[in-house]
Design a protein around this motif. Structure first.
Motif, mmCIF file in Angstrom:
data_model
loop_
_atom_site.group_PDB
_atom_site.id
_atom_site.type_symbol
_atom_site.label_atom_id
_atom_site.label_comp_id
_atom_site.label_asym_id
_atom_site.label_seq_id
_atom_site.Cartn_x
_atom_site.Cartn_y
_atom_site.Cartn_z
ATOM 1 N N ILE A 456 0.842 -1.203 0.000
ATOM 2 C CA ILE A 456 0.000 0.000 0.000
ATOM 3 C C ILE A 456 0.876 1.252 0.000
ATOM 4 O O ILE A 456 0.637 2.201 -0.763
ATOM 5 C CB ILE A 456 -0.947 -0.004 1.221
ATOM 6 C CG1 ILE A 456 -1.986 -1.116 1.080
ATOM 7 C CG2 ILE A 456 -1.644 1.349 1.374
ATOM 8 C CD1 ILE A 456 -2.832 -1.324 2.316
ATOM 9 N N ASP A 457 1.869 1.286 0.870
ATOM 10 C CA ASP A 457 2.755 2.454 0.949
ATOM 11 C C ASP A 457 3.449 2.706 -0.386
ATOM 12 O O ASP A 457 3.550 3.855 -0.851
ATOM 13 C CB ASP A 457 3.798 2.251 2.052
ATOM 14 C CG ASP A 457 3.176 2.261 3.447
ATOM 15 O OD1 ASP A 457 2.042 2.761 3.579
ATOM 16 O OD2 ASP A 457 3.815 1.744 4.379
ATOM 17 N N TYR A 458 3.948 1.647 -0.998
ATOM 18 C CA TYR A 458 4.660 1.789 -2.271
ATOM 19 C C TYR A 458 3.704 2.239 -3.379
ATOM 20 O O TYR A 458 4.023 3.135 -4.162
ATOM 21 C CB TYR A 458 5.301 0.451 -2.647
ATOM 22 C CG TYR A 458 6.300 0.537 -3.771
ATOM 23 C CD1 TYR A 458 7.656 0.677 -3.497
ATOM 24 C CD2 TYR A 458 5.889 0.486 -5.098
ATOM 25 C CE1 TYR A 458 8.580 0.761 -4.523
ATOM 26 C CE2 TYR A 458 6.807 0.580 -6.132
ATOM 27 C CZ TYR A 458 8.146 0.713 -5.847
ATOM 28 O OH TYR A 458 9.059 0.814 -6.874
ATOM 29 N N TYR A 459 2.524 1.633 -3.425
ATOM 30 C CA TYR A 459 1.547 1.898 -4.489
ATOM 31 C C TYR A 459 1.058 3.344 -4.454
ATOM 32 O O TYR A 459 0.776 3.959 -5.489
ATOM 33 C CB TYR A 459 0.374 0.928 -4.327
ATOM 34 C CG TYR A 459 -0.677 0.983 -5.399
ATOM 35 C CD1 TYR A 459 -0.567 0.198 -6.551
ATOM 36 C CD2 TYR A 459 -1.819 1.768 -5.252
ATOM 37 C CE1 TYR A 459 -1.555 0.222 -7.533
ATOM 38 C CE2 TYR A 459 -2.802 1.796 -6.224
ATOM 39 C CZ TYR A 459 -2.670 1.017 -7.360
ATOM 40 O OH TYR A 459 -3.651 1.040 -8.331
ATOM 41 N N HIS A 460 0.962 3.904 -3.226
ATOM 42 C CA HIS A 460 0.413 5.258 -3.080
ATOM 43 C C HIS A 460 1.493 6.333 -2.974
ATOM 44 O O HIS A 460 1.212 7.439 -2.500
ATOM 45 C CB HIS A 460 -0.520 5.312 -1.869
ATOM 46 C CG HIS A 460 -1.832 4.618 -2.108
ATOM 47 N ND1 HIS A 460 -2.843 5.175 -2.845
ATOM 48 C CD2 HIS A 460 -2.265 3.384 -1.727
ATOM 49 C CE1 HIS A 460 -3.868 4.336 -2.902
ATOM 50 N NE2 HIS A 460 -3.537 3.237 -2.238
ATOM 51 N N ASN A 461 2.679 6.019 -3.432
ATOM 52 C CA ASN A 461 3.720 7.049 -3.560
ATOM 53 C C ASN A 461 3.191 8.151 -4.490
ATOM 54 O O ASN A 461 2.813 7.875 -5.628
ATOM 55 C CB ASN A 461 4.991 6.421 -4.142
ATOM 56 C CG ASN A 461 6.141 7.410 -4.218
ATOM 57 O OD1 ASN A 461 5.967 8.615 -4.375
ATOM 58 N ND2 ASN A 461 7.356 6.893 -4.109
ATOM 59 N N PRO A 462 3.113 9.389 -4.032
ATOM 60 C CA PRO A 462 2.531 10.476 -4.840
ATOM 61 C C PRO A 462 3.260 10.720 -6.158
ATOM 62 O O PRO A 462 2.713 11.379 -7.056
ATOM 63 C CB PRO A 462 2.605 11.706 -3.918
ATOM 64 C CG PRO A 462 3.628 11.356 -2.885
ATOM 65 C CD PRO A 462 3.558 9.880 -2.704
ATOM 66 N N GLU A 463 4.482 10.217 -6.278
ATOM 67 C CA GLU A 463 5.228 10.425 -7.522
ATOM 68 C C GLU A 463 4.809 9.455 -8.627
ATOM 69 O O GLU A 463 5.157 9.642 -9.794
ATOM 70 C CB GLU A 463 6.731 10.278 -7.250
ATOM 71 C CG GLU A 463 7.288 11.339 -6.306
ATOM 72 C CD GLU A 463 8.786 11.173 -6.111
ATOM 73 O OE1 GLU A 463 9.373 10.261 -6.744
ATOM 74 O OE2 GLU A 463 9.364 11.948 -5.322
ATOM 75 N N LEU A 464 4.040 8.432 -8.280
ATOM 76 C CA LEU A 464 3.612 7.448 -9.277
ATOM 77 C C LEU A 464 2.421 7.967 -10.075
ATOM 78 O O LEU A 464 1.540 8.656 -9.550
ATOM 79 C CB LEU A 464 3.228 6.132 -8.602
ATOM 80 C CG LEU A 464 4.338 5.379 -7.856
ATOM 81 C CD1 LEU A 464 3.790 4.066 -7.306
ATOM 82 C CD2 LEU A 464 5.524 5.114 -8.771
ATOM 83 N N THR A 465 2.367 7.622 -11.349
ATOM 84 C CA THR A 465 1.253 7.985 -12.211
ATOM 85 C C THR A 465 0.251 6.825 -12.265
ATOM 86 O O THR A 465 0.514 5.727 -11.753
ATOM 87 C CB THR A 465 1.742 8.277 -13.638
ATOM 88 O OG1 THR A 465 2.283 7.059 -14.200
ATOM 89 C CG2 THR A 465 2.839 9.344 -13.629
ATOM 90 N N ASP A 466 -0.885 7.058 -12.911
ATOM 91 C CA ASP A 466 -1.869 5.985 -13.083
ATOM 92 C C ASP A 466 -1.284 4.829 -13.884
ATOM 93 O O ASP A 466 -1.563 3.656 -13.598
ATOM 94 C CB ASP A 466 -3.119 6.525 -13.798
ATOM 95 C CG ASP A 466 -4.019 7.318 -12.859
ATOM 96 O OD1 ASP A 466 -3.762 7.298 -11.639
ATOM 97 O OD2 ASP A 466 -4.985 7.943 -13.346
ATOM 98 N N ASP A 467 -0.473 5.145 -14.879
ATOM 99 C CA ASP A 467 0.166 4.078 -15.662
ATOM 100 C C ASP A 467 1.116 3.256 -14.790
ATOM 101 O O ASP A 467 1.228 2.033 -14.954
ATOM 102 C CB ASP A 467 0.921 4.674 -16.853
ATOM 103 C CG ASP A 467 -0.017 5.154 -17.950
ATOM 104 O OD1 ASP A 467 -1.171 4.686 -17.993
ATOM 105 O OD2 ASP A 467 0.413 5.988 -18.779
ATOM 106 N N ASP A 468 1.807 3.937 -13.877
ATOM 107 C CA ASP A 468 2.693 3.219 -12.953
ATOM 108 C C ASP A 468 1.886 2.256 -12.080
ATOM 109 O O ASP A 468 2.300 1.105 -11.853
ATOM 110 C CB ASP A 468 3.450 4.202 -12.052
ATOM 111 C CG ASP A 468 4.449 5.065 -12.820
ATOM 112 O OD1 ASP A 468 4.964 4.585 -13.850
ATOM 113 O OD2 ASP A 468 4.691 6.203 -12.386
ATOM 114 N N ARG A 469 0.733 2.710 -11.609
ATOM 115 C CA ARG A 469 -0.096 1.875 -10.731
ATOM 116 C C ARG A 469 -0.696 0.694 -11.507
ATOM 117 O O ARG A 469 -0.845 -0.401 -10.966
ATOM 118 C CB ARG A 469 -1.187 2.721 -10.073
ATOM 119 C CG ARG A 469 -0.617 3.750 -9.101
ATOM 120 C CD ARG A 469 -1.690 4.457 -8.292
ATOM 121 N NE ARG A 469 -1.062 5.350 -7.313
ATOM 122 C CZ ARG A 469 -0.803 6.635 -7.508
ATOM 123 N NH1 ARG A 469 -1.149 7.207 -8.656
ATOM 124 N NH2 ARG A 469 -0.215 7.361 -6.581
#
Length: 588
Positions: A456-469
């Protein structure tokens, strides 16, 4: 000829010059009387007019599961088809709730509940808004048809078929289309009017859960960004004629921004949390660049095409020049029958297996399924005249032609699982199994909780985009290993009530409730008659008597002249009653 067909033919008889008897014509016939202000339920010629109005007089729509489906393929390529039943129900619903998808469902439920709670108040509100008497009658009858049809779906079908019919029913209410279960690469059950994908869950209130394939859910989120869940709870008493109770409607959305929190929250089950585990590299703490092999799916169209090709080759080794048809012709006829099309309901009658991968039954010994397969084959035009022809070689060819495809897919899936196991060996250590020691299970659950929190912490890194998720979802344990997720009733209600801060873009909401049942429907009908103050329902009464007497007359071999006479009298009564009343009103 069944009752529905009789009703249709009789209705067409009454007003040929006006294109057949219809609700519009019925409204036209009584509108003059309604506008006159003369009460038709008051004393007439010194006597109180008495009517016994029953539920059977409400127009009846046949509950045809497949007929309502208006099925099109998830990719939109299939042409929608509307059955007569669907068109009828859609016409009634258009009178009362209008267009709109899932976003309008709360308002639609409020409208539907307003009549059930207080028909008189509803009719008066229509009067104040300037609606014509014709529209009032059309709306009230449409409401009654809606409630009668809904009650019939819930009361008269088992859990599986009721759910399927309910999907189609809500698809019509929300202006959408149902999605076929077999071969669909989505967790959704239907599209709404705005092409929003909706997954429906219909459960008894005490056993509510939301579950399914995480693989399919993640696939939908990767493609569409969200998946809307419509959760309907049943709190019912009695059965069939004595059924009564309430349906409650809730909704929430799985979204790219909340799926990890919903499934990975400590309040969720360990099985749900296990779905979102990510493959972290021990050296860097980052997610490993996993290159998992392509997923192995049982796509019905692909399997059908390969099956037909295999069958042509197999039949080519059986048929000779003495047969009056070719292997290609027979294979085309066999594969055109639903019994020999992958994952259809008809195929299920002669197949075996669970999940996505099914085969035809073994032919080594006699069975009902084997006999049915032979019966279906002998009924085909090319084989109908070949009574002496042994069907066993053809049946073996069918069995082998499909089995070779399914066996190959199963082998590929097994190999893929082994590859994934080699890529992420740590997940195997966390797999929960039945009857394992408490201490072992506790240690695994703690490992799953820790892994879910890190994911969860990694997935919700604010630097990630929707494509990253989306890329991360493709690397989750649930996606790579085809796991199932499940949320309990308590968890579902927490999500619905949690708000945006806890679960972003969940849109959780309680939408409303509907009272259903024969008793409440009868009360509704009685109140509607009083509120409308019209004799319109007596026309439905006469139609019912007419239809029943004609059915009895023909069922009895056309020997009871009294039944035919009663039917004829009612036919005359239906045609002339409204016109006579209008003439009486005009004299006043």
């Amino acid at each position: 000829m069944n009752k529905q067909e009789w009703d249709n033919s009789l209705l067409e008889h009454f007003a040929l010059k006006k294109g057949g008897f219809s609700l519009d014509l019925l409204m036209e016939m009584v509108e003059e009387v309604m506008d006159s202000g003369v009460s038709l339920l008051t004393e007439k010629k010194g006597e109180q007019l008495q009517r016994s109005i029953t539920l059977s007089m409400i127009p009846d729509i046949e509950v045809s599961e497949l007929g309502w489906a208006d099925v099109r393929t998830p990719d939109g390529k299939g042409a929608p088809t509307a059955s007569r039943e669907r068109e009828l129900l859609q016409g009634y619903l258009d009178n009362i709730v209008g267009p709109g998808g899932i976003e309008t469902l709360g308002d639609k439920l409020a409208q539907l509940s307003s009549l059930a709670t207080n028909p008189g108040q509803y009719v008066n509100a229509m009067h104040k808004s300037g609606d014509t008497n014709q529209k009032k009658i059309a709306n009230v009858i449409s409401f009654l048809v809606f409630y009668k049809t809904l009650t019939k779906i819930i009361a008269n079908f088992n859990a599986s078929s009721a759910g399927f019919s309910f999907e189609a029913f809500l698809g019509i209410l929300l202006g959408g289309t149902q999605i076929p279960a077999s071969g669909a690469d989505t967790i959704a059950d239907f599209y709404d009017a705005d092409d929003v994908l909706v997954s429906l869950k219909l459960y008894n209130e005490a056993s509510v859960k939301v579950d399914g394939s995480f693989d399919a859910l993640a696939g939908d989120l990767i493609r569409y960004g969200k998946m809307t869940y419509l959760v309907v709870t049943k709190n019912l008493r009695g059965s069939r004629e004595t059924l009564s109770g309430q349906l409650k409607f809730y909704r929430f959305d799985f979204h790219l921004n909340n799926v990890m929190k919903i499934l990975g929250d400590e309040a969720s089950s360990p099985h749900a949390m296990a779905c979102i585990l990510l493959p972290f590299a021990e050296e860097t703490g980052a997610v490993s660049d996993v290159e998992a092999p392509e997923k192995i799916k049982a796509i019905s169209d692909d399997i059908n095409a390969a099956f037909k090709q295999n069958l042509e080759e197999a039949l080519g080794g059986i048929l000779t020049t003495e047969h009056p048809f070719t292997a290609e012709e027979l294979a085309a006829q066999i594969t055109a029958d639903p019994h020999f099309q992958y994952r259809t309901d008809e195929m299920g009658d002669i197949a075996s297996g669970k999940g996505s991968f099914v085969k035809y039954i073994s032919l080594k010994q006699r069975s009902k399924k084997r006999d049915l397969m032979e019966q279906v084959l002998r009924g085909m035009p090319l084989l109908r005249g070949a009574e002496d022809m042994d069907m066993m070689p053809i049946m073996v060819a069918i069995y082998n032609s499909l089995s070779s495809i399914i066996d190959n897919l199963l082998q590929q899936r097994t190999a893929r699982k082994e590859t994934v196991k080699d890529i992420v060996p740590s997940w195997s250590k966390l797999k929960l199994v039945k009857h394992e020691k408490t201490a072992v299970r506790k240690e695994k659950v703690e490992g799953i909780k820790e892994g879910a929190k890190n994911a969860i912490d990694y997935y919700h890194n604010p630097e990630l985009t929707d494509d990253d998720r989306k890329a991360l979802l493709r690397k989750t344990n649930g996606y790579l290993n085809d796991l199932q997720f499940s949320l309990s009733k308590t968890r579902v209600m927490e999500i619905i009530e949690g708000g945006e801060e806890s679960y972003p873009e969940s849109n959780g909401a309680y939408l409303g409730a509907l009272e259903i049942g024969q008793s409440s429907l009868q009360d509704m009908l009685d109140s509607c008659i009083a509120a409308l103050n019209t004799d319109i329902f007596s026309l439905f009464q006469d139609l019912e008597i007419l239809s029943d007497n004609l059915n009895k007359f023909f069922a009895g071999g056309l020997t009871d002249d009294s039944l035919a006479g009663t039917a004829a009298d009612k036919a005359d009564s239906i045609e002339s009653k409204a016109r006579e009343e209008a003439a009486e009103a005009a004299k006043l």
